[in-house]
Design a protein around this motif. Structure first.
Motif, mmCIF file in Angstrom:
data_model
loop_
_atom_site.group_PDB
_atom_site.id
_atom_site.type_symbol
_atom_site.label_atom_id
_atom_site.label_comp_id
_atom_site.label_asym_id
_atom_site.label_seq_id
_atom_site.Cartn_x
_atom_site.Cartn_y
_atom_site.Cartn_z
ATOM 1 N N UNK A 235 0.808 -1.219 0.000
ATOM 2 C CA UNK A 235 0.000 0.000 0.000
ATOM 3 C C UNK A 235 0.845 1.274 0.000
ATOM 4 N N UNK A 236 2.105 1.144 0.367
ATOM 5 C CA UNK A 236 2.995 2.310 0.342
ATOM 6 C C UNK A 236 4.368 1.864 -0.149
ATOM 7 N N UNK A 237 4.729 2.320 -1.343
ATOM 8 C CA UNK A 237 6.015 1.971 -1.936
ATOM 9 C C UNK A 237 7.030 3.034 -1.541
ATOM 10 N N UNK A 238 8.033 2.610 -0.749
ATOM 11 C CA UNK A 238 8.958 3.608 -0.204
ATOM 12 C C UNK A 238 10.427 3.253 -0.392
ATOM 13 N N UNK A 239 10.702 2.153 -1.084
ATOM 14 C CA UNK A 239 12.076 1.728 -1.306
ATOM 15 C C UNK A 239 12.239 1.319 -2.769
ATOM 16 N N UNK A 240 13.339 1.712 -3.371
ATOM 17 C CA UNK A 240 13.594 1.346 -4.762
ATOM 18 C C UNK A 240 15.079 1.083 -4.962
ATOM 19 N N UNK A 241 15.362 0.131 -5.835
ATOM 20 C CA UNK A 241 16.735 -0.202 -6.187
ATOM 21 C C UNK A 241 16.902 -0.171 -7.704
ATOM 22 N N UNK A 242 18.087 0.145 -8.115
ATOM 23 C CA UNK A 242 18.449 0.130 -9.528
ATOM 24 C C UNK A 242 18.794 -1.292 -9.947
ATOM 25 N N UNK A 243 18.246 -1.730 -11.090
ATOM 26 C CA UNK A 243 18.619 -3.020 -11.660
ATOM 27 C C UNK A 243 19.560 -2.857 -12.851
ATOM 28 N N UNK A 244 19.269 -1.895 -13.718
ATOM 29 C CA UNK A 244 20.138 -1.578 -14.844
ATOM 30 C C UNK A 244 20.149 -0.077 -15.085
ATOM 31 N N UNK A 245 21.333 0.489 -15.234
ATOM 32 C CA UNK A 245 21.459 1.918 -15.526
ATOM 33 C C UNK A 245 21.067 2.207 -16.968
ATOM 34 N N UNK A 246 20.693 3.455 -17.195
ATOM 35 C CA UNK A 246 20.251 3.844 -18.510
ATOM 36 C C UNK A 246 21.264 4.640 -19.314
ATOM 37 N N UNK A 247 20.927 5.861 -19.591
ATOM 38 C CA UNK A 247 21.673 6.717 -20.512
ATOM 39 C C UNK A 247 23.171 6.727 -20.218
ATOM 40 N N UNK A 248 23.952 6.510 -21.284
ATOM 41 C CA UNK A 248 25.399 6.556 -21.154
ATOM 42 C C UNK A 248 26.025 5.261 -20.695
ATOM 43 N N UNK A 249 25.222 4.294 -20.240
ATOM 44 C CA UNK A 249 25.737 3.030 -19.722
ATOM 45 C C UNK A 249 25.245 1.845 -20.542
ATOM 46 N N UNK A 250 24.023 1.902 -21.021
ATOM 47 C CA UNK A 250 23.449 0.796 -21.783
ATOM 48 C C UNK A 250 24.270 0.538 -23.048
#
Length: 374
Positions: free
Chosen positions: A305-320
């Motif tokens: 009911x409350x999303x308060x934590x997030x993690x990166x799985x794959x970086x985007x711009x400049x890394x992909x």
């Protein structure tokens, strides 16, 4: 029907820093690993999408749709590969070949007893408006497969629609999924009490918000369960609000509320929702307010009911990695993620730039939440 009087769920303010386009200001979880299932070469197909994983009798499996150049072309077939360790994968094998008058796409997996079920979708070229049918094959060893048979509704008739890629079972054994029904592609939750997952499907009581050009506004859903047992089905919003939509059920999927916009940013792409073994709800998507399908992120809620934590799985711009081959609808990004929990890890499969098939593996312990911060 469940009719919530409050928001589907909340998202912690400023959880995503949109000014930091490569990573949204997020960190990787500990001990994260990424592996390649398939990488194209000059002599192979150049298009891949719809990657879905499962585990069966000691092997990891991944299926995806494959074609020479571009998306949903007449030569599209369903490929699969398997691995003992996740690092070394077989060359792509044929799960379902391309069709004489149409094409085939990946439909996901199911397991029943000692049998592996592989779903695939058939899109007839002469069907107007565009739509299709769901089929399945079975195997006892992951190598030898039965002939394709139609997925059946509870009246014994073949399902008139495209099967979504991630069915899941409730504690009572009922299987929840979704399909895109004809005419066209009109998304709706479906459910069955047939443990085999190949028959007995019923279309839930559900109302789409709108239909445009024979496609419903809400498409390509995935679901999780809240702490109180409420089912939440997340949808891509085809009307480009760049937020996810959500619908709810409090009767094990028989009836659902009309989907409503949430405050979860989304790139207007397929996403993957679910629950970790401790009940924590998660959503894997590109939480950006544009069509840029990167970075790839997992967002967590202890109670759903409350999303308060997030993690990166794959970086985007400049890394992909760069796009290696041109083709219809191919562009940079992490496309159409799907996920599974297996032996202490969360596996997230996806295509990179719609040409490489990869997956990211994270120890469940790296995603555990000590307490909810709502």
């Amino acid at each position: 029907m469940h009719k919530p009087k409050e928001l589907a769920f909340t998202v912690k303010e400023d959880l995503f820093d949109s000014l930091k386009v490569a990573d949204l200001g997020l960190n990787y979880p500990k001990e994260i690993e990424t592996f390649t299932v398939f990488k194209p070469s000059d002599s192979s197909d150049h298009f891949s999408n719809g990657a879905v994983m499962t585990a069966f009798k000691g092997y990891l499996y991944c299926q995806w749709q494959s074609s020479q150049t571009g998306e949903d072309s007449e030569d599209t077939w369903v490929a699969y590969s398997r691995s003992l360790d996740g690092k070394t994968w077989t060359e792509p094998m044929v799960l379902q070949e391309s069709q004489d008058e149409g094409y085939s796409t990946s439909g996901g997996w199911w397991k029943h007893g000692d049998t592996l079920i592989a779903y695939f979708n058939y899109w007839p070229s002469k069907l107007t408006p565009e739509g299709g049918y769901a089929y399945y094959k079975t195997s006892l060893d992951g190598i030898h497969w039965s002939e394709g048979e139609p997925v059946l509704m509870s009246d014994g008739e073949p399902i008139q629609g495209i099967f979504e890629q991630d069915p899941f079972a409730l504690e009572n054994g009922r299987i929840i999924n979704a399909a895109h029904f004809q005419p066209g592609l009109n998304a709706s939750p479906i459910y069955t009490d047939d443990a085999s997952g190949v028959g007995g499907w019923k279309r839930s009581e559900f109302t789409n918000n709108a239909i445009k050009n024979d496609v419903s506004r809400e498409i390509e859903p995935s679901a999780f369960v809240q702490e109180d047992g409420t089912l939440v089905m997340m949808f891509r919003d085809q009307f480009s609000s760049f937020y996810s939509m959500a619908s709810f059920s409090d009767d094990s999927g028989e009836t659902w509320s009309q989907p409503e916009l949430t405050i979860m940013p989304d790139s207007r792409s397929k996403q993957s929702a679910g629950n970790l073994p401790n009940g924590t709800a998660y959503l894997v998507n590109n939480p950006v307010r544009s069509k840029v399908r990167m970075p790839l992120v997992i967002t967590l809620s202890k109670n759903g009911k409350h999303f308060d934590t997030a993690f990166l799985l794959r970086k985007g711009e400049g890394v992909i990695q760069p796009l290696r081959y041109q083709g219809k609808y191919k562009r940079l990004g992490y496309h159409y993620p799907k996920s599974m929990v297996h032996e202490g890890f969360l596996y997230v499969s996806y295509s990179v730039n719609k040409e490489e098939v990869e997956f990211t593996r994270v120890p469940i312990g790296s995603l555990e939440m000590i307490e909810s911060r709502n």
